[in-house]
Design an enzyme around this catalytic site. Structure first.
Site, PDB file in Angstrom:
ATOM      1  N   LYS A  79       0.867  -1.178   0.000  1.00 31.54           N
ATOM      2  CA  LYS A  79       0.000   0.000   0.000  1.00 31.54           C
ATOM      3  C   LYS A  79       0.908   1.233   0.000  1.00 31.54           C
ATOM      4  O   LYS A  79       1.955   1.226   0.665  1.00 31.54           O
ATOM      5  CB  LYS A  79      -0.868  -0.046   1.265  1.00 31.54           C
ATOM      6  CG  LYS A  79      -1.913   1.041   1.378  1.00 31.54           C
ATOM      7  CD  LYS A  79      -2.775   0.816   2.635  1.00 31.54           C
ATOM      8  CE  LYS A  79      -3.913   1.795   2.766  1.00 31.54           C
ATOM      9  NZ  LYS A  79      -4.758   1.538   3.952  1.00 31.54           N
ATOM     10  N   SER A 154      -9.704   1.376   2.859  1.00 29.88           N
ATOM     11  CA  SER A 154      -8.841   2.174   2.018  1.00 29.88           C
ATOM     12  C   SER A 154      -7.739   1.392   1.296  1.00 29.88           C
ATOM     13  O   SER A 154      -7.148   1.917   0.362  1.00 29.88           O
ATOM     14  CB  SER A 154      -8.187   3.257   2.873  1.00 29.88           C
ATOM     15  OG  SER A 154      -7.346   2.680   3.862  1.00 29.88           O
ATOM     16  N   SER A 178      -9.756  -1.200   6.994  1.00 24.27           N
ATOM     17  CA  SER A 178      -9.184  -1.021   5.653  1.00 24.27           C
ATOM     18  C   SER A 178      -8.408  -2.189   5.076  1.00 24.27           C
ATOM     19  O   SER A 178      -8.047  -2.157   3.907  1.00 24.27           O
ATOM     20  CB  SER A 178      -8.290   0.209   5.636  1.00 24.27           C
ATOM     21  OG  SER A 178      -9.094   1.352   5.540  1.00 24.27           O
TER      22      SER A 178
END
Ligand code: GLN
Length: 493
Positions: A79, A154, A178
């Site tokens: 990420k 996310s 997330s």
């Protein structure tokens, strides 16, 4: 099955036996990215040169049998919230669009130390604020199962990349769901460890008392393997725990006979999508069939979790994000109007609407006169939520719930109404507030063919039990073997 679709542990066996090289494997993943990512858009940055260099080093290490780990030579992706030395780290924000960190996050350092190959950086909601990846300042990522839908967020890029076999394993972060929510929406496995088990050093901060990094993969075993390699005390993160790190994989025996599994009625509410309800209830029957003992548990403060979260998380965010002022690093917009004007312009143009909303909410709830009524109160209710779990775990070993109340929603569907978006995390947030571990894994599909996720929650530092329960369920079902129709994303289709 295409080589890129195999589980990481299967790839590791092939690498060890010399049946494939890490270079060939890395090239295969880079080709896959080249073929589908211009449409799917899971990656913000791809690093072919660095990856191939790391692959060659891993091949040497494998050949010499020097410190080989289960991740040596395995292509992984991160990420874009993890600082990577010499590689752009945007956190999904314009304010860090051109930021190149001079150091590696501890998670990155450990992955590199284990010999993993880093393919690149994955898309996310700006500063990890969101549940759909539509808050990325750059572009939304699509759901590999249906290009008209969101991948969740996310860590949407991390979930989509694993689901579409654009990497073998990815690392996400979970502040309120997330890792688990996008894992559920994309049909992969996502593990949020106990708060403090994995170092937060070099992971860009959103809400420091909730943020936690964890693995996302196509099977439970790959998550267990990765956790063993990234977990552990780090002197650079004062909240990281002095806890024993297990070889989590060694606990996966498929046997959950006699395990007490708690079912909280607060998680089977009105508004739960009927197909999700059905898939989760069928999953519970499978667990019972495996010899688990089902017990009803109560988590009475669940209804306050979303409100508490949006006070605690925004307060911490308003404080953490004060550092982006155009002075230290990142964007600076100076039009000659003096220092205050420079601060104002930089933050105004650098942050997106959702980030601004959170900074304002958080600043408000921390301000004199409101602190007692909002932040203090929220912290007190947070303790009650934690106690709910402590009480429940007196009568069960793990808790089972749906991960998300709905399957993947359509792009744009929840953008106009932040509250509806916030409710996407209703089943994942309490776990962060309590600091306990949680895992989501595939447990079925809706009538429209969208994946459904099953969540297990465990006691503080009891990753072993949720991994064991998840593994036993996975071995008894076929859901994790389904792959999305990625041809839809190939150029020219
Ligand atoms: N969707 C939640 C939020 O918007 C959770 C985000 C996260 O876990 N990083 O804050």
């Amino acid at each position: 099955m295409d080589i890129v679709e195999l589980n990481a542990w299967e790839l590791a066996e092939k690498l060890k036996k010399g049946e494939i090289s890490s270079r060939t494997l890395t090239e295969a993943y880079l080709e896959r990215i080249e073929k589908i990512d211009s449409r799917l858009r899971a990656y913000i940055t791809v690093c072919p040169e660095e990856a191939l260099k790391q692959a060659d080093e891993a091949d040497e290490r494998l050949k010499e049998d020097r410190g080989v780990t289960p991740l040596t030579g395995i292509p992984v992706a991160l990420k874009d919230i993890f600082s990577t030395k010499g590689i752009k780290t945007t956190c999904g924000s314009k304010i860090l669009e051109n930021y190149i960190p001079p150091f590696d996050a501890t998670v990155v350092e450990r992955l590199k130390g284990a010999g993993a190959v880093i393919l690149g950086k994955l898309n996310m909601d700006e500063f990890a604020m969101g549940s759909s990846t539509e808050n990325s300042a750059f572009f939304p990522t699509l759901n590999p199962w249906d290009p008209e839908r969101v991948p969740g967020g996310s860590s949407g890029g991390s979930a989509a990349a694993v689901s579409a076999s654009e990497c073998a394993i990815s690392i996400g972060t979970d502040t309120g769901g997330s890792i688990r929510q996008p894992a559920a929406l994309c049909g992969v496995v996502g593990l949020k460890p106990t708060y403090g088990l994995v170092s937060r050093y070099g992971m860009i901060a959103f809400a420091s008392s909730l943020d936690q990094a964890g693995p996302m993969a196509r099977c439970v075993k790959d998550c267990a393997i990765t956790l063993s390699l990234i977990a552990g005390r780090d002197a650079k993160d004062s909240t990281s725990l002095h806890a024993p790190i297990h070889d989590y994989q060694s606990y996966l025996d498929g046997n959950i006979k006699g395990m007490k599994i708690g079912i909280p009625e607060e998680y089977f509410i009105e508004g739960l999508h009927p197909d999700v309800d059905k898939a989760v209830k069928e999953a519970i029957k499978v667990l019972e069939g495996l010899g688990a003992e089902l017990v009803d548990v109560r988590l009475p403060h669940t209804e306050y979790a979303v409100s508490v979260y949006y006070l605690v998380a925004t307060s911490e965010a308003s404080s953490n994000l004060a550092r982006y002022d155009g002075v230290k690093y990142g964007l600076r917009i100076d039009e000659g109007g003096g220092l205050l004007d420079m601060y104002r312009l930089t933050r105004d143009r650098g942050f997106g609407a959702e980030v601004k909303r959170r900074i304002m909410l958080g600043t408000y709830s921390l301000s004199a006169g409101y602190y007692e009524a909002y932040y203090r109160k929220a912290s007190q209710v947070r303790t009650l939520i934690k106690q709910d779990f402590e009480n429940a775990f007196k009568v069960c070993d793990v808790i089972v719930t749906p991960t998300s109340p709905t399957p993947a929603f359509r792009l744009g569907e929840r953008l106009a109404d932040p509250l509806t978006m916030y409710l996407s995390d209703i089943f994942t947030i309490s776990c962060n507030l309590a600091g306990i571990p949680g895992i989501s894994l595939p447990c079925g599909f809706t009538e429209e063919g969208l994946p459904v996720g099953l969540q297990f929650l465990g006691r503080f530092l009891d990753e072993t039990s949720i991994l064991r329960a998840a593994y036993a369920f996975e071995q008894a079902t076929e859901w994790h073997k389904k792959r999305p129709p990625v041809e839809k994303f190939s150029e020219g289709d």
